[in-house]
Motif scaffolding. Structure first.
Motif, mmCIF file in Angstrom:
data_model
loop_
_atom_site.group_PDB
_atom_site.id
_atom_site.type_symbol
_atom_site.label_atom_id
_atom_site.label_comp_id
_atom_site.label_asym_id
_atom_site.label_seq_id
_atom_site.Cartn_x
_atom_site.Cartn_y
_atom_site.Cartn_z
ATOM 1 N N VAL A 127 19.023 -36.254 38.370
ATOM 2 C CA VAL A 127 18.479 -36.176 37.020
ATOM 3 C C VAL A 127 17.404 -35.091 36.945
ATOM 4 C CG1 VAL A 127 17.177 -37.415 35.236
ATOM 5 C CG2 VAL A 127 19.040 -38.559 36.444
ATOM 6 N N SER A 128 16.566 -34.997 37.974
ATOM 7 C CA SER A 128 15.537 -33.948 38.001
ATOM 8 C C SER A 128 16.170 -32.564 37.930
ATOM 9 C CB SER A 128 14.689 -34.070 39.264
ATOM 10 O OG SER A 128 13.808 -35.160 39.193
ATOM 11 N N ALA A 129 17.285 -32.385 38.646
ATOM 12 C CA ALA A 129 17.974 -31.095 38.630
ATOM 13 C C ALA A 129 18.522 -30.775 37.240
ATOM 14 C CB ALA A 129 19.101 -31.099 39.664
ATOM 15 N N GLN A 130 19.069 -31.798 36.566
ATOM 16 C CA GLN A 130 19.574 -31.591 35.207
ATOM 17 C C GLN A 130 18.448 -31.240 34.237
ATOM 18 O OE1 GLN A 130 22.643 -34.351 33.673
ATOM 19 N NE2 GLN A 130 22.672 -35.270 35.711
ATOM 20 N N LEU A 131 17.317 -31.926 34.392
ATOM 21 C CA LEU A 131 16.174 -31.633 33.531
ATOM 22 C C LEU A 131 15.686 -30.199 33.737
ATOM 23 C CD1 LEU A 131 14.083 -34.930 33.900
ATOM 24 C CD2 LEU A 131 15.313 -34.160 31.867
ATOM 25 N N ALA A 132 15.580 -29.791 35.006
ATOM 26 C CA ALA A 132 15.116 -28.436 35.309
ATOM 27 C C ALA A 132 16.079 -27.392 34.756
ATOM 28 C CB ALA A 132 14.949 -28.275 36.815
ATOM 29 N N ALA A 133 17.385 -27.668 34.849
ATOM 30 C CA ALA A 133 18.384 -26.717 34.364
ATOM 31 C C ALA A 133 18.310 -26.556 32.850
ATOM 32 C CB ALA A 133 19.785 -27.179 34.784
ATOM 33 N N HIS A 134 18.025 -27.648 32.144
ATOM 34 C CA HIS A 134 18.052 -27.605 30.678
ATOM 35 C C HIS A 134 16.697 -27.254 30.074
ATOM 36 C CE1 HIS A 134 19.983 -28.337 26.867
ATOM 37 N NE2 HIS A 134 18.962 -29.088 26.481
ATOM 38 N N PHE A 135 15.604 -27.737 30.680
ATOM 39 C CA PHE A 135 14.283 -27.566 30.072
ATOM 40 C C PHE A 135 13.375 -26.611 30.836
ATOM 41 C CE2 PHE A 135 15.767 -31.694 28.491
ATOM 42 C CZ PHE A 135 15.533 -31.558 27.123
ATOM 43 N N GLY A 136 13.769 -26.216 32.029
ATOM 44 C CA GLY A 136 13.016 -25.210 32.766
ATOM 45 C C GLY A 136 11.569 -25.600 33.007
ATOM 46 N N ASP A 137 10.639 -24.681 32.646
ATOM 47 C CA ASP A 137 9.218 -24.885 32.917
ATOM 48 C C ASP A 137 8.596 -25.997 32.090
ATOM 49 O OD1 ASP A 137 9.283 -22.896 34.760
ATOM 50 O OD2 ASP A 137 8.452 -21.341 33.439
ATOM 51 N N ARG A 138 9.331 -26.517 31.116
ATOM 52 C CA ARG A 138 8.779 -27.619 30.328
ATOM 53 C C ARG A 138 8.747 -28.931 31.122
ATOM 54 N NH1 ARG A 138 12.176 -26.765 24.926
ATOM 55 N NH2 ARG A 138 13.568 -25.829 26.452
ATOM 56 N N VAL A 139 9.456 -28.998 32.233
ATOM 57 C CA VAL A 139 9.372 -30.171 33.111
ATOM 58 C C VAL A 139 8.129 -30.013 33.976
ATOM 59 C CG1 VAL A 139 10.515 -31.534 34.893
ATOM 60 C CG2 VAL A 139 11.882 -30.345 33.160
ATOM 61 N N TYR A 140 7.180 -30.938 33.832
ATOM 62 C CA TYR A 140 5.955 -30.857 34.626
ATOM 63 C C TYR A 140 6.278 -30.961 36.112
ATOM 64 C CZ TYR A 140 3.296 -31.566 30.304
ATOM 65 O OH TYR A 140 2.767 -31.435 29.050
ATOM 66 N N ARG A 141 5.569 -30.198 36.901
ATOM 67 C CA ARG A 141 5.723 -30.309 38.356
ATOM 68 C C ARG A 141 5.246 -31.671 38.842
ATOM 69 N NH1 ARG A 141 3.597 -25.181 37.733
ATOM 70 N NH2 ARG A 141 1.519 -25.877 38.357
ATOM 71 N N THR A 142 4.230 -32.200 38.180
ATOM 72 C CA THR A 142 3.690 -33.502 38.557
ATOM 73 C C THR A 142 4.694 -34.606 38.244
ATOM 74 O OG1 THR A 142 1.449 -32.746 38.062
ATOM 75 C CG2 THR A 142 1.800 -35.130 38.182
ATOM 76 N N CYS A 143 4.888 -35.499 39.199
ATOM 77 C CA CYS A 143 5.694 -36.701 39.003
ATOM 78 C C CYS A 143 4.782 -37.914 39.214
ATOM 79 C CB CYS A 143 6.855 -36.769 39.990
ATOM 80 S SG CYS A 143 8.004 -35.394 39.876
ATOM 81 N N VAL A 144 4.975 -38.944 38.400
ATOM 82 C CA VAL A 144 4.169 -40.157 38.540
ATOM 83 C C VAL A 144 4.986 -41.190 39.312
ATOM 84 C CG1 VAL A 144 2.937 -41.992 37.352
ATOM 85 C CG2 VAL A 144 2.977 -39.686 36.378
ATOM 86 N N PRO A 145 4.523 -41.601 40.498
ATOM 87 C CA PRO A 145 5.303 -42.542 41.303
ATOM 88 C C PRO A 145 5.122 -43.977 40.835
ATOM 89 C CG PRO A 145 3.241 -42.052 42.400
ATOM 90 C CD PRO A 145 3.251 -41.207 41.152
ATOM 91 N N ARG A 146 6.003 -44.827 41.274
ATOM 92 C CA ARG A 146 5.762 -46.264 41.114
ATOM 93 C C ARG A 146 4.546 -46.606 41.961
ATOM 94 N NH1 ARG A 146 9.726 -49.112 38.586
ATOM 95 N NH2 ARG A 146 11.744 -48.088 38.346
ATOM 96 N N ASN A 147 3.600 -47.354 41.383
ATOM 97 C CA ASN A 147 2.342 -47.591 42.080
ATOM 98 C C ASN A 147 1.746 -48.908 41.619
ATOM 99 O OD1 ASN A 147 -0.977 -46.698 41.844
ATOM 100 N ND2 ASN A 147 0.035 -46.568 43.825
ATOM 101 N N VAL A 148 1.447 -49.789 42.565
ATOM 102 C CA VAL A 148 0.942 -51.115 42.227
ATOM 103 C C VAL A 148 -0.398 -51.027 41.504
ATOM 104 C CG1 VAL A 148 0.108 -53.298 43.191
ATOM 105 C CG2 VAL A 148 2.181 -52.245 44.098
#
Length: 265
Positions: free
Chosen positions: A196-217
């Motif tokens: 999914v990340s690859a699809q987002l990068a292909a379609h939206f390019g730099d609009r996908v933030y480099r930062t990802c928010v992990p699951r976190n208790v």
């Protein structure tokens, strides 16, 4: 003049309110002046900011109905060091009542005009549906930040949201754009996440933030204490992610000649 961003996704459970509260706190931690507008009748962003939604004299509902001034309804987040235009269940009535009002799509935009220049960032937490409240948010903002999980159904929801943004852009807000796409509840061990990340990068390019928010208790626990996660546990992975996101947004805005980010076609 402040940047106004709507935090929106028509799909629920994607970390929209969590992102709004914690991004507001992280931007405030960099000494930016921040206003969080809670436009969800559930009032979760209000509660997550440490404000009792049931003990308020004025809320965003009163502002939209012109029975209170915007500044008069603002509350300070005790832990987050930003201001909140709070919400509670009264806001449910606004969805219906605004339909009979003049200029109904621009009630929020007009309410923010008097305070916009006093803030570096105004973040609007939208309800998880397309209604008159969401339309008001999209009609008043400069850009949309879209939190989403990296899963198949999220991609379908994203397509519907992009269509909505394009419609609002053509009818109500010609300057509206997708500011960024934020991947939440991120698990790099899951192969679908990478796809999914690859699809987002292909379609939206730099609009996908480099930062990802992990699951976190700790990130999940913080709202029950009425705190942003950087106040609850500033060393947690969730806190570090939102601090990084704030830095990424600030750098993007401070770029001397940023690339124009048009909406997806």
């Amino acid at each position: 003049m402040g940047n106004i961003y709507a935090i929106a996704n028509q799909k629920g459970g994607v970390g929209k309110t969590t992102s709004c509260v914690n991004l507001a706190a992280s931007l405030a931690a960099t000494k930016r002046k921040v206003l969080l507008v809670d436009l969800d009748p559930q009032g979760n962003a209000t509660m997550g900011s440490g404000i009792d939604k049931n003990g308020l004299e004025y809320t965003v509902y009163d502002v939209l109905m012109d029975t209170a001034r915007t500044e008069g309804a603002m509350q300070k987040s005790p832990e987050g060091h930003y201001l909140v235009l709070p919400a509670n269940s009264d806001l449910t009535a606004a969805e219906v009542e605004m339909l009979a009002l003049e200029n109904k799509e621009h009630r929020l935009r007009n309410a923010l005009l008097s305070v916009k220049d006093k803030f570096d960032y105004i973040l609007i937490d939208c309800p998880p549906s397309l209604n008159m409240l969401t339309v008001n948010a999209l009609a008043s903002c400069d850009g949309v930040i879209i939190p989403m999980q990296c899963e198949y159904y999220a991609l379908e929801g994203l397509s519907a949201l992009v269509n909505t943004i394009n419609t609002i852009q053509s009818v109500l807000n010609p300057d509206l754009k997708i500011e960024g796409i934020l991947r939440t509840m991120y698990d790099p061990r899951n192969s679908l996440t990478g796809d999914v990340s690859a699809q987002l990068a292909a379609h939206f390019g730099d609009r996908v933030y480099r930062t990802c928010v992990p699951r976190n208790v700790r990130l999940a626990e913080a709202p029950s204490f009425g705190m942003p996660v950087i106040s609850y546990d500033k060393h947690s992975k969730g806190a570090l992610a939102y601090i990084a996101l704030a830095g990424e947004i600030i750098r993007r805005n401070d770029a001397p000649n940023p690339e124009p980010l048009a909406t997806a076609s």
